[in-house]
Design an enzyme around this catalytic site. Structure first.
Site, PDB file in Angstrom:
ATOM      1  N   ASP A  66       0.825  -1.209   0.000  1.00 43.15           N
ATOM      2  CA  ASP A  66       0.000   0.000   0.000  1.00 43.15           C
ATOM      3  C   ASP A  66       0.860   1.260   0.000  1.00 43.15           C
ATOM      4  O   ASP A  66       2.081   1.188   0.146  1.00 43.15           O
ATOM      5  CB  ASP A  66      -0.988  -0.007   1.191  1.00 43.15           C
ATOM      6  CG  ASP A  66      -0.326  -0.360   2.515  1.00 43.15           C
ATOM      7  OD1 ASP A  66       0.919  -0.422   2.574  1.00 43.15           O
ATOM      8  OD2 ASP A  66      -1.046  -0.581   3.503  1.00 43.15           O
ATOM      9  N   GLU A 142      -9.629  -1.222   5.584  1.00 44.15           N
ATOM     10  CA  GLU A 142     -10.246  -0.882   6.857  1.00 44.15           C
ATOM     11  C   GLU A 142     -11.524  -1.705   7.065  1.00 44.15           C
ATOM     12  O   GLU A 142     -12.070  -2.267   6.108  1.00 44.15           O
ATOM     13  CB  GLU A 142     -10.584   0.617   6.859  1.00 44.15           C
ATOM     14  CG  GLU A 142      -9.365   1.523   6.772  1.00 44.15           C
ATOM     15  CD  GLU A 142      -8.541   1.566   8.056  1.00 44.15           C
ATOM     16  OE1 GLU A 142      -8.468   0.573   8.797  1.00 44.15           O
ATOM     17  OE2 GLU A 142      -7.944   2.629   8.322  1.00 44.15           O
TER      18      GLU A 142
HETATM   19  C1  GLP Z   1      -0.347   0.466   8.476  1.00 44.63           C
HETATM   20  C2  GLP Z   1      -0.143  -0.401   7.259  1.00 44.63           C
HETATM   21  C3  GLP Z   1      -0.453  -1.849   7.598  1.00 44.63           C
HETATM   22  C4  GLP Z   1       0.239  -2.239   8.881  1.00 44.63           C
HETATM   23  C5  GLP Z   1      -0.254  -1.377  10.009  1.00 44.63           C
HETATM   24  C6  GLP Z   1       0.275  -1.796  11.371  1.00 44.63           C
HETATM   25  O1  GLP Z   1      -1.677   0.776   8.685  1.00 44.63           O
HETATM   26  N1  GLP Z   1      -0.947  -0.013   6.163  1.00 44.63           N
HETATM   27  O2  GLP Z   1      -0.019  -2.660   6.518  1.00 44.63           O
HETATM   28  O3  GLP Z   1      -0.046  -3.584   9.164  1.00 44.63           O
HETATM   29  O4  GLP Z   1       0.177  -0.073   9.686  1.00 44.63           O
HETATM   30  O5  GLP Z   1       1.348  -1.008  11.736  1.00 44.63           O
HETATM   31  P1  GLP Z   1       2.285  -1.325  12.958  1.00 44.63           P
HETATM   32  O6  GLP Z   1       3.071  -2.531  12.551  1.00 44.63           O
HETATM   33  O7  GLP Z   1       3.115  -0.106  13.071  1.00 44.63           O
HETATM   34  O8  GLP Z   1       1.444  -1.603  14.132  1.00 44.63           O
END
Ligand code: GLP
Length: 261
Positions: A66, A142
Protein backbone atom coordinates in the site's frame (compact mmCIF):
# COMPACT_ATOMS: atom_id res chain seq x y z
CA UNK A 1 -4.32 -21.36 9.25
CA UNK A 2 -1.09 -22.06 11.08
CA UNK A 3 -0.69 -20.07 14.30
CA UNK A 4 2.85 -19.69 15.63
CA UNK A 5 3.11 -18.21 19.13
CA UNK A 6 6.61 -17.31 20.32
CA UNK A 7 8.52 -14.66 22.27
CA UNK A 8 9.44 -11.78 19.98
CA UNK A 9 13.04 -12.67 19.06
CA UNK A 10 12.20 -16.26 18.15
CA UNK A 11 9.09 -15.15 16.27
CA UNK A 12 11.07 -12.88 13.96
CA UNK A 13 13.77 -15.51 13.52
CA UNK A 14 11.17 -18.05 12.38
CA UNK A 15 9.30 -15.63 10.10
CA UNK A 16 12.57 -14.52 8.46
CA UNK A 17 13.54 -18.18 7.99
CA UNK A 18 10.24 -18.78 6.19
CA UNK A 19 10.90 -15.82 3.86
CA UNK A 20 14.48 -17.00 3.29
CA UNK A 21 13.25 -20.53 2.48
CA UNK A 22 10.92 -19.07 -0.16
CA UNK A 23 13.73 -17.06 -1.75
CA UNK A 24 16.11 -20.02 -1.73
CA UNK A 25 13.50 -22.33 -3.24
CA UNK A 26 12.47 -19.78 -5.90
CA UNK A 27 15.14 -17.10 -6.32
CA UNK A 28 12.91 -15.20 -8.80
CA UNK A 29 9.90 -15.16 -6.51
CA UNK A 30 7.50 -12.23 -6.10
CA UNK A 31 7.34 -10.86 -2.56
CA UNK A 32 4.51 -8.69 -1.26
CA UNK A 33 6.01 -6.24 1.25
CA UNK A 34 4.28 -4.58 4.19
CA UNK A 35 5.26 -1.57 6.28
CA UNK A 36 4.74 -0.55 9.91
CA UNK A 37 6.66 -1.01 13.14
CA UNK A 38 5.92 -4.74 13.15
CA UNK A 39 7.98 -5.19 9.99
CA UNK A 40 11.12 -3.43 11.24
CA UNK A 41 12.68 -6.39 13.11
CA UNK A 42 11.73 -8.72 10.24
CA UNK A 43 13.55 -6.57 7.69
CA UNK A 44 16.48 -6.24 10.13
CA UNK A 45 16.69 -10.03 10.30
CA UNK A 46 16.41 -10.41 6.51
CA UNK A 47 19.20 -7.84 6.07
CA UNK A 48 21.28 -9.84 8.57
CA UNK A 49 20.64 -13.08 6.65
CA UNK A 50 21.77 -11.29 3.50
CA UNK A 51 25.03 -10.20 5.17
CA UNK A 52 25.74 -13.28 7.26
CA UNK A 53 24.41 -16.09 5.08
CA UNK A 54 24.46 -14.63 1.61
CA UNK A 55 20.68 -14.68 1.23
CA UNK A 56 20.29 -13.06 -2.19
CA UNK A 57 17.38 -10.91 -3.30
CA UNK A 58 19.01 -10.22 -6.68
CA UNK A 59 16.35 -12.08 -8.69
CA UNK A 60 13.40 -11.18 -6.44
CA UNK A 61 10.58 -8.88 -7.56
CA UNK A 62 8.73 -7.01 -4.81
CA UNK A 63 5.39 -5.26 -4.64
CA UNK A 64 4.54 -2.92 -1.78
CA UNK A 65 1.16 -3.61 -0.22
CA UNK A 66 0.00 0.00 0.00
CA UNK A 67 0.93 3.69 -0.17
CA UNK A 68 -0.44 7.02 0.99
CA UNK A 69 -2.09 9.21 -1.63
CA UNK A 70 -0.36 12.54 -2.13
CA UNK A 71 2.93 11.60 -0.49
CA UNK A 72 6.18 11.81 -2.39
CA UNK A 73 7.89 8.40 -2.57
CA UNK A 74 11.17 10.02 -1.53
CA UNK A 75 9.64 11.54 1.58
CA UNK A 76 10.31 9.84 4.93
CA UNK A 77 6.89 8.54 5.96
CA UNK A 78 6.00 7.23 2.52
CA UNK A 79 5.78 3.45 2.46
CA UNK A 80 8.06 3.35 -0.55
CA UNK A 81 10.73 5.19 1.43
CA UNK A 82 10.25 2.77 4.35
CA UNK A 83 10.79 -0.35 2.20
CA UNK A 84 13.70 1.23 0.34
CA UNK A 85 15.52 2.18 3.55
CA UNK A 86 14.61 -0.83 5.67
CA UNK A 87 15.09 -3.59 3.13
CA UNK A 88 16.09 -2.70 -0.41
CA UNK A 89 19.19 -0.64 0.41
CA UNK A 90 20.40 -3.20 2.95
CA UNK A 91 20.19 -6.15 0.57
CA UNK A 92 20.87 -6.81 -3.11
CA UNK A 93 17.21 -6.31 -4.04
CA UNK A 94 17.41 -4.26 -7.25
CA UNK A 95 15.79 -0.81 -6.96
CA UNK A 96 13.98 -1.36 -10.27
CA UNK A 97 12.52 -4.64 -8.97
CA UNK A 98 10.68 -2.79 -6.21
CA UNK A 99 7.15 -1.76 -7.22
CA UNK A 100 4.76 0.46 -5.29
CA UNK A 101 1.41 2.11 -5.95
CA UNK A 102 1.83 5.60 -7.38
CA UNK A 103 0.68 7.81 -4.54
CA UNK A 104 1.35 10.95 -6.58
CA UNK A 105 -0.79 9.97 -9.58
CA UNK A 106 -3.27 12.63 -10.65
CA UNK A 107 -5.92 9.91 -10.78
CA UNK A 108 -5.21 7.55 -7.84
CA UNK A 109 -8.10 5.23 -8.75
CA UNK A 110 -6.58 4.67 -12.19
CA UNK A 111 -3.14 4.21 -10.58
CA UNK A 112 -4.65 1.54 -8.30
CA UNK A 113 -6.07 -0.35 -11.28
CA UNK A 114 -2.74 -0.06 -13.09
CA UNK A 115 -0.95 -1.46 -10.04
CA UNK A 116 -3.26 -4.45 -9.89
CA UNK A 117 -2.55 -5.08 -13.61
CA UNK A 118 1.21 -4.74 -13.03
CA UNK A 119 0.99 -7.31 -10.27
CA UNK A 120 -0.99 -9.67 -12.50
CA UNK A 121 1.58 -9.27 -15.30
CA UNK A 122 4.32 -10.29 -12.84
CA UNK A 123 2.41 -13.51 -12.13
CA UNK A 124 0.96 -12.51 -8.75
CA UNK A 125 2.52 -12.62 -5.31
CA UNK A 126 4.24 -15.79 -4.11
CA UNK A 127 4.74 -14.70 -0.50
CA UNK A 128 2.79 -11.82 1.03
CA UNK A 129 3.94 -10.18 4.28
CA UNK A 130 1.23 -8.58 6.38
CA UNK A 131 1.02 -6.63 9.61
CA UNK A 132 -2.22 -6.17 11.49
CA UNK A 133 -3.82 -2.86 12.43
CA UNK A 134 -5.32 -2.47 15.91
CA UNK A 135 -8.72 -2.69 14.15
CA UNK A 136 -7.58 -5.89 12.36
CA UNK A 137 -6.97 -4.15 9.04
CA UNK A 138 -4.47 -5.67 6.63
CA UNK A 139 -2.82 -3.32 4.17
CA UNK A 140 -5.18 -0.34 4.41
CA UNK A 141 -8.28 -2.50 4.09
CA UNK A 142 -10.25 -0.88 6.86
CA UNK A 143 -13.25 -2.52 8.56
CA UNK A 144 -16.08 -2.67 6.02
CA UNK A 145 -13.76 -3.53 3.13
CA UNK A 146 -15.18 -5.96 0.61
CA UNK A 147 -13.73 -9.41 1.11
CA UNK A 148 -13.35 -9.60 -2.69
CA UNK A 149 -11.77 -6.15 -3.12
CA UNK A 150 -8.90 -5.49 -5.52
CA UNK A 151 -6.29 -2.71 -5.37
CA UNK A 152 -8.12 0.59 -4.92
CA UNK A 153 -8.28 3.84 -2.98
CA UNK A 154 -9.39 3.54 0.66
CA UNK A 155 -10.10 6.15 3.31
CA UNK A 156 -8.24 5.62 6.57
CA UNK A 157 -10.29 5.23 9.72
CA UNK A 158 -9.85 7.46 12.79
CA UNK A 159 -8.35 4.52 14.70
CA UNK A 160 -5.73 3.97 12.02
CA UNK A 161 -4.90 7.65 11.92
CA UNK A 162 -4.25 7.67 15.67
CA UNK A 163 -2.36 4.35 15.69
CA UNK A 164 -0.03 5.31 12.83
CA UNK A 165 0.56 8.92 13.86
CA UNK A 166 3.55 8.24 16.07
CA UNK A 167 6.85 8.65 14.28
CA UNK A 168 5.32 9.97 11.04
CA UNK A 169 6.42 13.33 9.63
CA UNK A 170 3.72 16.03 9.83
CA UNK A 171 3.12 15.98 6.06
CA UNK A 172 2.05 12.33 6.18
CA UNK A 173 0.35 12.24 9.59
CA UNK A 174 -2.95 13.70 8.45
CA UNK A 175 -3.23 11.83 5.16
CA UNK A 176 -6.61 10.16 4.94
CA UNK A 177 -6.37 8.38 1.58
CA UNK A 178 -4.27 5.47 0.50
CA UNK A 179 -3.96 3.00 -2.37
CA UNK A 180 -3.99 -0.54 -1.04
CA UNK A 181 -4.04 -4.04 -2.44
CA UNK A 182 -7.53 -5.39 -1.84
CA UNK A 183 -8.51 -8.34 0.32
CA UNK A 184 -9.16 -10.36 -2.85
CA UNK A 185 -5.70 -9.37 -4.14
CA UNK A 186 -4.13 -10.52 -0.86
CA UNK A 187 -6.05 -13.81 -0.95
CA UNK A 188 -4.54 -14.53 -4.38
CA UNK A 189 -1.02 -14.62 -2.93
CA UNK A 190 0.25 -18.20 -2.78
CA UNK A 191 1.35 -17.84 0.86
CA UNK A 192 0.49 -15.17 3.43
CA UNK A 193 2.60 -14.44 6.51
CA UNK A 194 0.85 -12.18 9.00
CA UNK A 195 2.77 -10.86 12.02
CA UNK A 196 1.50 -9.25 15.20
CA UNK A 197 3.33 -8.19 18.34
CA UNK A 198 2.44 -6.42 21.58
CA UNK A 199 -0.65 -6.30 23.80
CA UNK A 200 -2.37 -3.61 21.68
CA UNK A 201 -2.82 -6.21 18.92
CA UNK A 202 -4.41 -8.91 21.13
CA UNK A 203 -7.98 -8.06 20.09
CA UNK A 204 -7.08 -7.85 16.40
CA UNK A 205 -5.28 -11.19 16.57
CA UNK A 206 -8.27 -12.87 18.25
CA UNK A 207 -10.65 -11.44 15.64
CA UNK A 208 -8.35 -12.49 12.80
CA UNK A 209 -7.73 -16.04 13.98
CA UNK A 210 -10.85 -16.98 15.94
CA UNK A 211 -13.53 -14.49 15.00
CA UNK A 212 -16.08 -15.01 12.28
CA UNK A 213 -14.94 -14.19 8.74
CA UNK A 214 -16.25 -10.67 8.44
CA UNK A 215 -15.52 -7.39 6.70
CA UNK A 216 -15.65 -5.87 10.20
CA UNK A 217 -12.30 -7.55 10.95
CA UNK A 218 -10.54 -7.63 7.57
CA UNK A 219 -7.67 -9.87 8.79
CA UNK A 220 -10.23 -12.64 9.34
CA UNK A 221 -10.32 -13.11 5.55
CA UNK A 222 -7.06 -15.03 6.03
CA UNK A 223 -9.18 -17.89 7.39
CA UNK A 224 -10.19 -18.45 3.76
CA UNK A 225 -6.59 -18.68 2.59
CA UNK A 226 -5.15 -22.15 1.99
CA UNK A 227 -1.63 -21.26 3.20
CA UNK A 228 -1.67 -18.52 5.81
CA UNK A 229 0.72 -18.47 8.76
CA UNK A 230 0.02 -16.05 11.60
CA UNK A 231 3.10 -15.27 13.72
CA UNK A 232 1.95 -13.98 17.09
CA UNK A 233 4.19 -12.69 19.87
CA UNK A 234 3.09 -13.91 23.31
CA UNK A 235 1.44 -10.67 24.51
CA UNK A 236 -0.47 -10.36 21.24
CA UNK A 237 -1.72 -13.95 21.71
CA UNK A 238 -3.37 -13.15 25.05
CA UNK A 239 -6.90 -13.07 23.59
CA UNK A 240 -6.70 -16.44 21.81
CA UNK A 241 -9.09 -18.96 23.34
CA UNK A 242 -7.30 -21.92 21.72
CA UNK A 243 -3.80 -20.69 22.63
CA UNK A 244 -2.75 -24.01 24.21
CA UNK A 245 -3.97 -25.96 21.20
CA UNK A 246 -1.90 -23.81 18.79
CA UNK A 247 1.24 -24.28 20.92
CA UNK A 248 0.70 -28.03 21.05
CA UNK A 249 -0.13 -28.33 17.34
CA UNK A 250 2.92 -26.29 16.35
CA UNK A 251 5.25 -28.43 18.51
CA UNK A 252 3.88 -31.65 16.97
CA UNK A 253 3.96 -30.36 13.42
CA UNK A 254 7.52 -29.10 13.77
CA UNK A 255 8.55 -32.48 15.16
CA UNK A 256 6.93 -34.16 12.16
CA UNK A 257 8.76 -31.82 9.78
CA UNK A 258 12.09 -32.57 11.50
CA UNK A 259 11.49 -36.31 11.27
CA UNK A 260 10.98 -36.00 7.51
CA UNK A 261 14.20 -34.05 6.88
C1 GLP B 1 -0.35 0.47 8.48
C2 GLP B 1 -0.14 -0.40 7.26
C3 GLP B 1 -0.45 -1.85 7.60
C4 GLP B 1 0.24 -2.24 8.88
C5 GLP B 1 -0.25 -1.38 10.01
C6 GLP B 1 0.27 -1.80 11.37
O1 GLP B 1 -1.68 0.78 8.68
N1 GLP B 1 -0.95 -0.01 6.16
O2 GLP B 1 -0.02 -2.66 6.52
O3 GLP B 1 -0.05 -3.58 9.16
O4 GLP B 1 0.18 -0.07 9.69
O5 GLP B 1 1.35 -1.01 11.74
P1 GLP B 1 2.29 -1.32 12.96
O6 GLP B 1 3.07 -2.53 12.55
O7 GLP B 1 3.12 -0.11 13.07
O8 GLP B 1 1.44 -1.60 14.13
Amino acid sequence: MRVVIEPEAELYRLAARRVAAEIRARPACVLGLATGRTMIPLYDELARLHRAEGLSFAAVTAFDLDEYVGVDPDEPGSFRHFVRERLQRRTDLRPEALHAPDGLARDPAAAARAYEAELGAAGGVDLQLLGLGVNAHIGFNEPGSSLASRTRVKTLSDETLVANREGLPAAVRERRLAITMGLGTILDARTCLCLATGPAKAGAVAATVEGPVTASAPGSVLQLHPDAIVYVEEAAAAGLVRRRYYLDAEARERQLERSLR
